[in-house]
Design an enzyme around this catalytic site. Structure first.
Site, PDB file in Angstrom:
ATOM      1  N   CYS A   1      17.344 -10.542  -9.061  1.00 33.89           N
ATOM      2  CA  CYS A   1      18.412  -9.538  -9.061  1.00 33.89           C
ATOM      3  C   CYS A   1      18.176  -8.528 -10.170  1.00 33.89           C
ATOM      4  O   CYS A   1      18.885  -8.496 -11.181  1.00 33.89           O
ATOM      5  CB  CYS A   1      19.757 -10.227  -9.243  1.00 33.89           C
ATOM      6  SG  CYS A   1      20.061 -11.345  -7.902  1.00 33.89           S
ATOM      7  N   GLU A   2      17.172  -7.721  -9.998  1.00 32.47           N
ATOM      8  CA  GLU A   2      16.677  -6.844 -11.061  1.00 32.47           C
ATOM      9  C   GLU A   2      15.817  -5.792 -10.385  1.00 32.47           C
ATOM     10  O   GLU A   2      14.851  -6.143  -9.702  1.00 32.47           O
ATOM     11  CB  GLU A   2      15.773  -7.700 -11.854  1.00 32.47           C
ATOM     12  CG  GLU A   2      15.492  -7.832 -13.275  1.00 32.47           C
ATOM     13  CD  GLU A   2      16.446  -7.784 -14.386  1.00 32.47           C
ATOM     14  OE1 GLU A   2      16.375  -6.812 -15.112  1.00 32.47           O
ATOM     15  OE2 GLU A   2      17.206  -8.747 -14.553  1.00 32.47           O
TER      16      GLU A   2
END
Ligand code: LLP
Length: 469
Positions: free
Chosen positions: A393-394
């Site tokens: 999640c980046e």
């Protein structure tokens, strides 16, 4: 909109070109041999390492997986051993360490550099002779020093005045003597293609030669009854291609070495020039082989010693990346392919894989370049510029910033990234509760898992609330 065109990728309106060094390949299936371990081949589109077809290996261990070419790693270790025959060669375990690799390294005649109690434990568990272990670190705890001395570690590289005092207390309390090297800052900041002799002092490692701290550290170690000074240690950086950095460092360190002889009347028997030898991640990189490095470094040292009128100390080096880096690749499964329209109408192909920054943080952390290839089939599709991204999640979770892949790259394809042996598994994390991948050694058609994949139970083993549920 399609990113490809009959006449080739570059003819598409607004086609992304990627960085200048990345040339579109004639055949996006072909390997660039210099980026892969020595036994790696493509057979009918399938990647084969150590005579093990990667799709077969994946059928057994799943993805992501690090694949370690044992013959390649051993050959690189041997090449350093043979080229630097008059030196002690310490493999820098921080690049990658497990008990099997520690054993192989020892079998090939190398010593080992560790920098934590964890790494020391792996080395001892592998049965390595403590006398052939060097211990680094800029803030070793009293407990770590206590254990290192008690185990009889061959050299402790001291890095601060606090540590010298701490080590004196430790040796006194154990009634033992510790062999010591003094880590000095040579005033050289080495980069891939240059060295900058300015900002170098502003860092946490070592004693500054310029500020006189290095000589003072030597004085204190010489005066300490429980410490036996072997010599000076200099490590100028990592992923270095230009030996001029080593040259400047060697000149400054040898000048100090000579000064110690003159002013303190102490002839230091050893000198460590550190590691940092660069490897090829992409076609931009052109590393020297160990034989060339040995010739150049020895020439520098001989010349300086002659100029200073001193005997040559016993030399050592500490390569990590150059031994294990090219010996491993990481294999992933493609999960999704997304074509994203950019400003100006160009399209970037995002290929998402089942790993990412948790198994290779180097792209996100250092803006490192990598390459990749499809490992499970041949494709007749034209090459398209793609970006390989992870599942975290980046937005910065990128593994390969730019690579030409066949335009029909699709979910289910296996994708392999070469040169991931150094600082990938060793810097892997559990971000998003990812399970760190296994390391599978391959040799002569046999695949052996030497580090297994983590399990959810491994993750929950430290979660003390987990037993409530
Ligand atoms: N000796 C000392 C004292 C070191 O600090 C290092 C690496 C080495 C030897 C081995 O350097 P090598 O031959 O592997 O370049 N995580 C970074 C690299 C950090 C290197 C730390 N020290 C990366 O992924 O590029």
């Amino acid at each position: 909109m399609t990113p490809t065109h009959e006449a080739g990728w570059a003819h598409v309106e607004g086609a992304l070109r990627g960085p200048g060094w990345l040339r579109p390949p004639d055949d996006a299936n072909a390997l660039v041999p210099s980026l892969w371990s020595s036994t790696t081949r493509k057979v009918d589109g399938n990647l084969v390492v150590g005579q093990v077809p990667i799709p077969e290996l994946v059928a057994n261990v799943n993805t992501p997986a690090y694949v370690l070419d044992e013959a390649d790693l051993r050959a690189r270790a041997r090449a350093f051993r043979d080229a630097f025959a008059d030196y002690d060669v310490y493999y820098a375990g921080k690049a990658f360490l497990c008990t099997t690799v520690a054993r192989w390294i020892a079998e090939e005649g190398l010593s080992l550099d560790v920098c934590s109690d964890g790494e020391l434990t792996v080395a001892l568990r592998a049965g390595l002779d403590p006398a052939r272990i060097g211990y680094h670190g800029n803030t070793k705890t009293e407990m770590e020093l206590m254990r290192a001395v008690a185990e009889g570690v061959g050299r402790i590289v001291v890095d601060s005045f606090d540590e010298i005092e701490r080590l004196e207390r430790v040796t006194a309390s154990l009634g033992r003597t510790a062999k010591v090297m003094v880590r000095v800052t040579a005033g050289v900041e080495a980069h891939t293609h240059e060295y900058i002799a300015t900002a170098h002092e502003d860092q946490k490692f070592g004693f500054s030669i310029t500020a006189g701290h290095a000589l003072e550290a030597v004085r204190r170690v010489v005066a300490a009854p429980g410490l036996d000074l072997l010599g000076l240690h200099s490590h100028i950086g990592s992923q270095i291609f230009d030996t001029s950095g080593f040259e400047v460092a060697a000149r400054r360190v040898l000048a100090l070495h000579a000064q110690v002889g003159e002013e303190l009347g102490v002839t230091l028997p050893e000198l460590d020039l550190g590691g940092g030898f660069g490897i090829a991640y992409t076609t931009q990189d052109d590393p020297s082989d160990p034989a060339q490095l040995a010739i150049e470094m020895s020439k520098i040292v001989e010349h300086e010693c002659r100029a200073l009128g001193i005997d040559q100390p016993r030399l050592s080096i500490e390569p990590g990346r150059a031994i294990v880096g090219p010996a491993m690749c990481t294999v992933y499964t493609v999960g999704t392919v997304k074509r994203v329209e950019l400003d100006g109408g160009a399209v970037r192909t995002y290929v998402s894989i089942d790993g990412g920054m948790s198994d290779n943080i180097r792209t996100a952390l250092y803006d490192a370049d990598y390459s990749c290839t499809i490992a499970s089939r041949e494709s007749g599709a034209p090459p398209v510029l793609a970006r390989v991204v992870g599942k975290h999640c980046e937005a910065g979770d990128i593994v390969v910033k730019d690579e030409f892949l066949p335009a029909d790259v699709r979910p289910g394809d296996l994708l392999a990234v070469p040169s991931t042996g150094a600082y990938c598994r060793s810097m892997a994390s559990n971000y998003n509760h990812a399970l760190r991948p296994p390391v599978v050694a391959v040799r002569d058609g046999v695949a052996t898992t030497i580090v297994r994949r983590e399990t959810v139970d491994d993750l929950l083993a430290t979660d003390l609330g987990a037993s409530d549920t």
